[in-house]
Design an enzyme around this catalytic site. Structure first.
Site, short mmCIF file in Angstrom:
data_model
loop_
_atom_site.label_atom_id
_atom_site.label_comp_id
_atom_site.label_asym_id
_atom_site.label_seq_id
_atom_site.Cartn_x
_atom_site.Cartn_y
_atom_site.Cartn_z
N SER A 118 -47.20 -7.47 -27.76
CA SER A 118 -46.91 -8.84 -27.12
C SER A 118 -46.38 -10.09 -28.02
O SER A 118 -47.00 -10.31 -29.01
CB SER A 118 -47.95 -9.23 -26.09
OG SER A 118 -47.50 -10.40 -25.34
N TYR A 142 -56.18 -12.25 -24.45
CA TYR A 142 -55.26 -11.18 -24.00
C TYR A 142 -54.34 -11.05 -25.38
O TYR A 142 -54.30 -9.99 -26.20
CB TYR A 142 -54.51 -11.49 -23.20
CG TYR A 142 -53.14 -10.71 -23.15
CD1 TYR A 142 -52.94 -9.33 -22.77
CD2 TYR A 142 -51.89 -11.23 -23.33
CE1 TYR A 142 -51.92 -8.56 -22.58
CE2 TYR A 142 -50.74 -10.48 -23.20
CZ TYR A 142 -50.80 -9.31 -22.75
OH TYR A 142 -49.61 -8.55 -22.90
N LYS A 146 -54.54 -7.91 -28.44
CA LYS A 146 -53.19 -7.12 -28.69
C LYS A 146 -52.94 -7.16 -30.34
O LYS A 146 -52.56 -6.21 -31.07
CB LYS A 146 -51.84 -7.99 -28.33
CG LYS A 146 -51.65 -7.71 -26.64
CD LYS A 146 -51.32 -6.28 -26.56
CE LYS A 146 -50.86 -6.22 -24.87
NZ LYS A 146 -50.72 -4.68 -24.51
#
Length: 337
Positions: A118, A142, A146
């Protein structure tokens, strides 16, 4: 027959990629626990195996008896605000799944590994368009998971080249694909974004257009952009699915491992999206302006030259109206309108 395993293939991007792989003649097995995905999104001839990827034994069992040559790993928890509220859920789920998959890849001789990363790994970038080599400074759990996953994959690929590796393995190449903003649905209406709680702008806007939301909130209209609202690089989900096929084929041809931004290399503002959707839908839905959200950059657009040059990929749906109509048609289907 050689098999590609797709984790999270019952979800939004995973199901579109599974379809694209099957259309290119690949044998595909989907591993998904169906916590957010839906079984009917796995279209034949792909096969669904319900599997809890945080359970190493279940992962090993899923690989057994298959000639797995590639893994495309989507399965993850992906809601940014939830990751801030419940960080350990994200560290547990997003890291353990990848660790278990990499262990299976090492044991079963997987040659190629593609990872759904991402643009969140960049945090709030200060260079535009965003290139892969700029500083990575994710600002939420988050995004951090990643980036850690990218490091895990790079480290495992390196380890598999060493004679002292505990795995008897010919070596594994990888592509870490950093998505910007994914939108739209299958043009033929076979697949779409099923989660009613999705936070993606275009799905939320389409819900406002069909009346399942009472308004579209625009967070900030005082950014240094052409209309004051935030600008993002939106890529149609079917184009992104094709990027995964092209990335896999690049690795199969002997391409070097690497990190690749995924987008169109240009952006639209939130108000651009809202106004175009009103035009496409014929509905003058309510748009409300609110304050900025903390951590939202004014613009986030990818430099996609590395992906385009390496994969030889060209988009088919680089048109905001096409993206919006496909998303709107799917939302109408979900709402029964």
């Amino acid at each position: 027959m050689p098999t590609i395993i797709v984790t999270g293939g019952a979800g939004y991007i995973g199901s579109h990629t599974t379809l694209a792989l099957c259309e290119q003649g690949y044998d595909v097995v989907v591993l998904d626990n169906l916590s957010t995905g839906v079984a009917h999104a796995v279209l034949p001839p792909a096969r669904l195996v319900e599997c809890e990827l945080t359970n190493a034994d279940q992962v090993r069992k899923a690989f057994q008896g298959l000639d797995v040559t590639g893994v495309i790993h989507f399965a993850a928890s992906i809601v940014v605000p939830e990751s801030v509220e419940n960080p350990l859920k994200y560290y547990d789920n997003n890291l353990i799944t990848t660790s278990n998959l990499l262990a299976a890849a090492g044991e079963f001789g997987v040659k190629h590994f593609l990872f759904s990363s991402s643009a969140a790994v960049y945090g709030i970038p200060t260079e535009f368009p965003v290139k892969e080599g700029i500083t990575k400074d994710p600002i939420n759990p988050y995004g951090r998971t990643k980036l850690i996953n990218e490091w895990m994959i790079e480290d495992m690929a390196l380890a598999l080249t060493m004679e002292s590796s505990p795995y008897t393995h010919p070596g594994m190449t990888f592509a870490n694909l950093r998505y910007f903003n994914v939108a739209g649905c299958d043009i033929q209406g076979r697949l779409g974004q099923n989660s009613p709680q999705a936070t993606h702008l275009i799905k939320v806007a389409c819900q406002a257009a069909v009346g399942t939301r009472d308004k579209l909130m625009v967070f900030g209209d005082d950014y240094d952009t052409h209309d004051g609202s935030g600008v993002r690089d939106y890529i149609h989900v079917s184009d992104l699915a094709d990027v995964h096929v092209a990335g896999l084929q690049y690795l199969e041809r002997g391409g070097e491992s690497g990190v690749f931004n995924c987008g169109y290399g240009h952006g639209y503002s939130v108000l651009d999206v809202a106004n175009k959707l009103k035009e496409v839908s014929g509905v003058d839905f309510n748009v409300e302006i609110g304050p900025r959200r903390a951590g939202d950059p004014g613009a986030l657009v990818a430099d996609v030259s590395r992906m385009n040059e390496s994969f030889g990929w060209k988009p088919k749906h680089d048109d905001l109206a096409v993206i919006l109509k496909s998303a709107l048609d799917w939302e109408k289907k979900l709402s029964g309108k």
